[in-house]
Design a protein around this motif. Structure first.
Motif, short mmCIF file in Angstrom:
data_model
loop_
_atom_site.label_atom_id
_atom_site.label_comp_id
_atom_site.label_asym_id
_atom_site.label_seq_id
_atom_site.Cartn_x
_atom_site.Cartn_y
_atom_site.Cartn_z
N PRO A 154 0.80 -1.23 0.00
CA PRO A 154 0.00 0.00 0.00
C PRO A 154 0.83 1.27 0.00
O PRO A 154 0.51 2.24 -0.64
N ALA A 155 1.96 1.30 0.72
CA ALA A 155 2.79 2.52 0.77
C ALA A 155 4.05 2.12 1.52
O ALA A 155 4.51 1.00 1.41
N LEU A 156 4.58 3.03 2.33
CA LEU A 156 5.75 2.68 3.15
C LEU A 156 5.34 1.53 4.06
O LEU A 156 4.29 1.60 4.70
N ILE A 157 6.12 0.48 4.12
CA ILE A 157 5.77 -0.66 4.98
C ILE A 157 6.75 -0.73 6.14
O ILE A 157 7.78 -0.06 6.15
N SER A 158 6.41 -1.55 7.12
CA SER A 158 7.24 -1.61 8.33
C SER A 158 8.60 -2.25 8.01
O SER A 158 8.75 -2.93 6.98
N LYS A 189 8.29 -6.11 7.60
CA LYS A 189 7.76 -6.56 6.30
C LYS A 189 8.80 -6.32 5.21
O LYS A 189 9.02 -7.15 4.33
N PHE A 190 9.47 -5.17 5.30
CA PHE A 190 10.45 -4.77 4.27
C PHE A 190 11.60 -5.77 4.23
O PHE A 190 11.93 -6.31 3.17
N PHE A 191 12.18 -6.07 5.39
CA PHE A 191 13.33 -7.00 5.41
C PHE A 191 12.90 -8.39 4.94
O PHE A 191 13.64 -9.07 4.24
N HIS A 221 8.96 5.69 -8.10
CA HIS A 221 10.21 5.53 -7.33
C HIS A 221 10.63 4.06 -7.29
O HIS A 221 11.79 3.73 -7.57
N GLU A 222 9.69 3.19 -6.97
CA GLU A 222 10.05 1.78 -6.80
C GLU A 222 10.48 1.15 -8.13
O GLU A 222 11.45 0.40 -8.18
N ILE A 223 9.78 1.50 -9.21
CA ILE A 223 10.11 0.85 -10.49
C ILE A 223 11.29 1.53 -11.19
O ILE A 223 12.27 0.89 -11.54
N ILE A 270 21.55 2.23 -1.29
CA ILE A 270 20.51 1.88 -2.25
C ILE A 270 19.59 3.07 -2.55
O ILE A 270 19.16 3.26 -3.69
N GLU A 271 19.29 3.85 -1.51
CA GLU A 271 18.36 4.98 -1.71
C GLU A 271 19.08 6.21 -2.22
O GLU A 271 18.63 6.86 -3.15
N PHE A 272 20.20 6.62 -1.58
CA PHE A 272 20.78 7.93 -1.91
C PHE A 272 22.30 7.85 -2.13
O PHE A 272 23.03 8.77 -1.80
C1 LIG Z 1 14.63 0.20 5.66
C2 LIG Z 1 14.68 1.28 4.60
O1 LIG Z 1 15.62 2.23 4.97
C3 LIG Z 1 13.36 1.99 4.40
O2 LIG Z 1 13.00 2.68 5.55
C4 LIG Z 1 12.29 1.06 3.90
C5 LIG Z 1 11.05 1.06 4.75
N1 LIG Z 1 9.84 0.77 4.05
C6 LIG Z 1 9.72 0.87 2.70
N2 LIG Z 1 8.52 0.68 2.09
C7 LIG Z 1 8.42 0.80 0.75
N3 LIG Z 1 7.22 0.60 0.17
N4 LIG Z 1 9.47 1.12 -0.04
C8 LIG Z 1 10.69 1.32 0.50
O3 LIG Z 1 11.66 1.61 -0.23
C9 LIG Z 1 10.85 1.20 1.92
N5 LIG Z 1 12.08 1.43 2.52
#
Ligand SMILES: C[C@H](O)[C@H](O)[C@H]1CNc2nc(N)[nH]c(=O)c2N1
Ligand SMILES: N[C@@H](Cc1ccccc1)C(=O)O
Ligand SMILES: [Fe+2]
Length: 312
Positions: free
Chosen positions: A117-121, A124-126, A156-158, A200-202
């Protein structure tokens, strides 16, 4: 589920902490609120065949973003990213379906996407990364947020993350990172998040200003941050310009312990970028004792934030 494109989006903006006020009354009338409201984003649900029906506006947003980045990315992104972008062969006029992305990821590194749905915990992410699945939030930013959005949308994700997920060593870094996170404590996860954030992000690669390129997905999906991230000149000049209070990024040579101790905020353009000499530096990190470094960083504590820290 309310359709994103039909939601009347008010021009922004409220301070980050203001409550979201109720939108325009059903009959279209509205009271002129002194404060504007920011319509929340609502992700789209796939139909029984797993297909997501995006609106004309949402597909137009994708097209506009991809066209803009097609002019800005070529001489700013690292070559591994550009190779991956080509392999994805993204549609230019509409948002791709996740199974089309999965076909390329499966064929190159065995990865796949997972609609979220959006930013996940963190948990869940790991778990997703450890299982070679990448979270894809199924909504796209509105035109008002085109240059920069505070939360990860499907663009962003794709476009940010998936090109490098076709790169085996990069995919392996993500998978190992996910497995480390799964077995980490809550506090250790906060430190691991900084490793992800500054790579990975920045992340930037290339120690000299003339060969410096972007590999961080959080930069490459933002038209404005893509320009800003490489706008810093040589570090000396950057200090001088910073003293002239021009907004310039600070470049720091990558040091794992420093990265783990550097606070960050997710809701505005980054003031600090860590630079690796070569993508292989990233892959060597996977073989190093990351959790040992996390414990060292925990005992040394965080650096002072270089700005009012909100969430880091
Ligand atoms: C762990 C990482 O730094 C970051 O906070 C995670 C958390 N949840 C996320 N959730 C989504 N959908 N996309 C992401 O890239 C992330 N990144
Ligand atoms: N700021 C990025 C999206 C993003 C949000 C939060 C974390 C990482 C990336 C963009 O505009 O594309
Ligand atoms: Fe991301």
């Amino acid at each position: 589920m309310e359709r994103l494109s039909q939601t009347t989006s008010y021009s922004k903006t409220i301070s980050a902490n203001s409550a979201v006020l109720t939108p325009r009354a059903a009959d279209g009338s509205h009271h002129d609120h002194s404060t504007h409201i920011k319509q929340p984003y609502v992700s789209r649900q796939p139909d029984s065949q797993g297909h997501i029906h995006y609106s004309v506006d949402e597909n137009a947003m994708w097209q506009a973003l991809l066209e803009r980045q097609a002019t800005q990315i070529p001489n700013r992104a690292c070559s591994a990213y550009l190779d991956g972008l080509k392999k994805l062969n993204l549609p230019s006029t509409h948002i791709p379906q996740l199974h089309d992305i999965d076909e390329v990821l499966q064929a190159t590194t065995g990865w796949q996407t997972a609609a979220v749905p959006a930013l996940i915990s963190f948990g869940k992410f790991f778990k997703l990364l450890a299982n070679k699945s990448f979270p894809v939030a199924t909504f796209i930013r509105r035109f008002e947020d085109m240059d920069y959005i505070e939360e990860p949308d499907i663009f962003h994700e794709i476009v940010g993350h998936c090109p490098l997920l076709t790169h085996p060593a990069f995919a392996a870094f993500n998978e190992t990172y996910g497995k480390l996170g799964l077995n980490a404590s809550k506090e250790e996860r906060w430190f691991l998040a900084r490793l992800y954030w500054f790579t990975i992000e920045f992340g930037l690669v290339g120690s000299r200003p003339d060969n410096r390129r972007i590999y961080g997905g959080g930069i490459l999906s933002s038209p404005s941050e893509t320009l800003y991230a490489l706008s810093g000149t040589s570090d000396k000049q950057a200090e001088h310009q910073q003293s002239q209070c021009q907004q310039q990024p600070e470049y720091r040579p990558f040091d794992l312990l420093d990265v783990l101790r550097t606070p960050y905020r997710i809701d505005h353009i980054q003031p600090i970028y860590y630079v690796i000499d070569d993508l292989n530096t990233l892959f060597d990190i996977v073989d190093s004792d990351i959790m040992g470094m996390v414990k060292q960083a925990m005992s040394l504590g965080l650096f002072e934030p270089t700005y009012a820290a909100k969430n880091s």
